[in-house]
Design an enzyme around this catalytic site. Structure first.
Site, PDB file in Angstrom:
ATOM      1  CB  THR A  23      -0.632   0.098   1.281  1.00 28.37           C
ATOM      2  OG1 THR A  23      -0.150  -0.193   1.898  1.00 28.37           O
ATOM      3  CG2 THR A  23      -2.081  -1.146   1.476  1.00 28.37           C
ATOM      4  N   GLY A  24       2.542   1.050  -0.168  1.00 27.97           N
ATOM      5  CA  GLY A  24       3.218   2.173  -0.200  1.00 27.97           C
ATOM      6  C   GLY A  24       3.638   2.781   1.347  1.00 27.97           C
ATOM      7  CD  GLU A  54     -16.627 -19.542 -16.952  1.00 29.07           C
ATOM      8  OE1 GLU A  54     -16.639 -19.286 -16.663  1.00 29.07           O
ATOM      9  OE2 GLU A  54     -15.861 -20.509 -16.162  1.00 29.07           O
TER      10      GLU A  54
END
Length: 619
Positions: A205-206, A424
């Site tokens: 997250t820095g 899908e």
């Protein structure tokens, strides 16, 4: 590892000494074997017989030992008891007699060398290998030295302009920068700047980038070190390194000490199996002392980061040490767009790239994951020979980051491709017909990683909480693949391809019952499971197991949610069978379809489509 000239001279000297000793030993052994004549050992009776026959030419008496030569220069050796007539007999036979003193008892040079030489060689080899170990030359002298080194502008300056998506944390750190620039202004009204700042948040997250940005904005030295660098097998080494770290920081004040993964040394004391760890606890105690000891006027601020604040020692978090805790969470959609703008500054982009759309399609991504996404897109564009990164490169890079690289060597049979297309496609049709579902972004049957296909939905905005309608819609979409297989191929042809969807749906339904309180039978009550906690050094199982009767009710409620969602998916697919067939055929031809392509395809077949109602959660 580079070897200094002093070490080279030492190695040469040690090798010469060892070689000389080995050479001396070999020469002495060789000479002893070559020079010494062959000596025959005789019994005393044999010696007397040879004496009577006149075969003895000369003798040398040394105590009770007799050695000499027979006629023909044959050497002999014998041992005589006390014989008073021996000298008389020797003189009668004309034997040359020599008497010498018996040798003094003591080790010979050869024996000493033979016993000491192996020890010398062993010590030389041990010394050689010890000095060859990394850093061994100064290991003992520098064992208590800190491994942190100041990082200045020479190593690359980072400022708040390089940090995005964490505006709240950046604002909270702004006053740290102001204090480092002008400490007197911050203390003008008697205030005290926090001595320690704890950054809390998941990985990527820095947190490290924020700490470097603070140092860059304040233009001060930045000491970076990990908590694991203080952990050693010798008790007291970690504490010595903590002392050395703060001494270095005071010399470079004002400065910032950034300690990553502080939980490695700041773990709660007295916890864990077998009691505490003396080395780690001494390191933590020294860290607490240093944080209490240095004055704010010294200009040293400790910034630490962790993703496990729950295991930190309470003494570490008290006011006066880590006064401030700043949460650095994953960015929201606006933050992700800002982070993408930062990481694409040096990346040429094509005109069709919409960073806002990419940010909306990457919910939950951290700053590190977004940086990796931009890097993967740039690598894909370079591999394809493009001059700029386009939208398709970002889409493929996102699939690579989320699901893994495309498995081109995996060849599916036509039947398996058809099953995948309907599976899908069924999930996509269910998602299109539920108003509470997120908009459909893309459907693919390309094999990536461990998945053979995927339906991607693009949320319009980040949500911190989900409604009951959204949660039941999610269950129905997860079970849409199983419903499509049963509808098209029959129950006997259902595959294990939906195992992951069923497992995810079951876990989510259990959360709805036991955590979110969405069961009408059980009501808004949280039911836990077994969890282990550490209490006073012992692992204690918390008694949160539900009673057997309640567990059966929980299982019944989960089954109700699953059955209701499966029934909803079946109803939608039965009513939209023609659209399911058309979508599956299109997937078999193109393998990947965007949400807009699917909308155009279905609009051409059913202009007036109606949406199905979402089940309430119980049937």
């Amino acid at each position: 590892m580079a070897i200094s000239s002093t070490e080279k001279r030492f190695y040469v000297f040690a090798a010469c000494v060892v070689g000389a000793l080995v050479a001396i030993a070999l020469v002495n052994l060789y000479q002893a074997r070559e020079v010494a004549p062959r000596i025959e050992s005789l019994t005393y009776s044999q010696f007397l017989d040879d004496l009577q026959l006149g075969r003895v030419r000369s003798v040398t008496l040394s105590g009770h030992e007799i050695h000499g030569f027979l006629t023909g220069d044959a050497a002999f050796r014998t041992y005589a008891a006390d014989d008073p007539d021996l000298i008389k007999a020797l003189r009668e036979r004309g034997v040359s007699i020599t008497a010498v003193a018996p040798p003094q008892a003591g080790p010979s040079m050869g024996g000493v060398l033979q016993s000491v030489l192996p020890l010398i060689v062993l010590a030389a080899f041990v010394l050689f290998f010890f000095t060859r170990m990394p850093g061994a030359g100064s290991r003992m002298a520098g064992l208590g030295k800190s491994k942190a080194r100041p990082l200045t502008q020479v190593h690359g300056r980072v400022t708040f302009a390089d940090v995005a998506g964490v505006d709240e944390a950046r604002e909270a750190l702004t006053e740290i920068v102001d204090f480092l620039r002008d400490p007197r202004q911050a203390q003008r009204l008697g205030g005290r700047i926090p001595r320690g700042v704890l950054l809390i948040g998941p990985p990527g997250t820095g947190k490290t980038l924020l700490a470097r940005a603070v140092a860059g904005e304040a233009d001060v030295p930045f000491f970076s070190i990990s908590g694991s660098n203080f952990v050693e097998m010798f008790v007291g080494v970690g504490a010595a390194r903590v002392r050395d770290l703060f001494e270095q920081a005071k010399k470079h004040a004002p400065c910032i000490i950034f300690m990553d993964e502080i939980d490695a040394v700041g773990r709660r004391r007295g916890a864990g199996l077998g009691g505490g760890n003396d080395e780690r606890e001494q390191t933590l105690n020294q860290l607490l002392v240093e944080m209490d000891g240095f004055e704010t006027s010294a200009g040293v601020i400790l910034i630490a980061a962790t993703n496990r604040p729950d295991i930190l020692d309470p003494a570490l978090l008290r006011p006066g040490r880590f006064d401030r805790e700043i949460t650095v969470s994953n960015p929201d959609v606006l933050g992700r767009e800002q982070i993408l703008q930062v990481h694409t500054r040096q990346v040429p982009l094509e005109a069709d790239v919409d960073l806002a759309a990419i940010a909306r399609g990457t919910p939950g991504f951290s700053g590190a994951e977004l940086m990796n996404l931009v890097n993967e897109a740039a690598l894909l564009a370079a591999r394809r020979g493009r001059s700029a990164v386009g939208w398709l490169d970002f889409e493929d890079a996102k699939d690579t980051v989320m699901m893994g690289a495309e498995r081109r060597t995996h060849v599916m049979s036509e039947e398996e491709r058809r099953l995948t297309a309907y599976r899908e496609g069924g999930r996509a049709i269910v998602a299109l017909n539920l108003p509470a579902a997120d908009p459909l972004h893309k459907v693919t049957i390309v094999t990536r990683g461990r998945t053979t296909g995927m339906v991607t939905q693009l949320p319009e905005a980040d949500q911190s909480a989900l409604t009951l309608e959204q949660m039941t819609a999610r269950l129905a979409i997860l079970l849409g693949g199983r419903a499509a297989e049963e509808l098209v191929f029959g129950r006997s042809k259902v595959t294990s391809g939906t195992a992951g969807d069923i497992e995810e749906a079951t876990q989510f339904a259990r959360l709805m019952v036991t955590r979110y309180g969405l069961s009408e039978e059980l009501g808004p009550v949280a039911y836990g499971e077994n969890r282990d906690e550490v209490f006073l050094g012992h692992s204690v199982a918390r008694q949160e197991t539900v009673a057997e009767q309640t567990a059966q009710v929980i299982a019944t409620e989960v089954r109700k949610l699953i059955d209701s969602a499966l029934r909803c998916a079946r109803d939608i697919l039965s009513a939209r069978r023609e659209e399911l067939d058309a979508l599956a055929e299109a997937l078999l031809r193109h393998e990947t379809l965007s949400g807009r392509q699917i909308a155009d395809l279905l609009a051409s077949r059913a202009p007036e489509r109606r949406t199905a109602s979402v089940p309430s959660g119980h049937g």
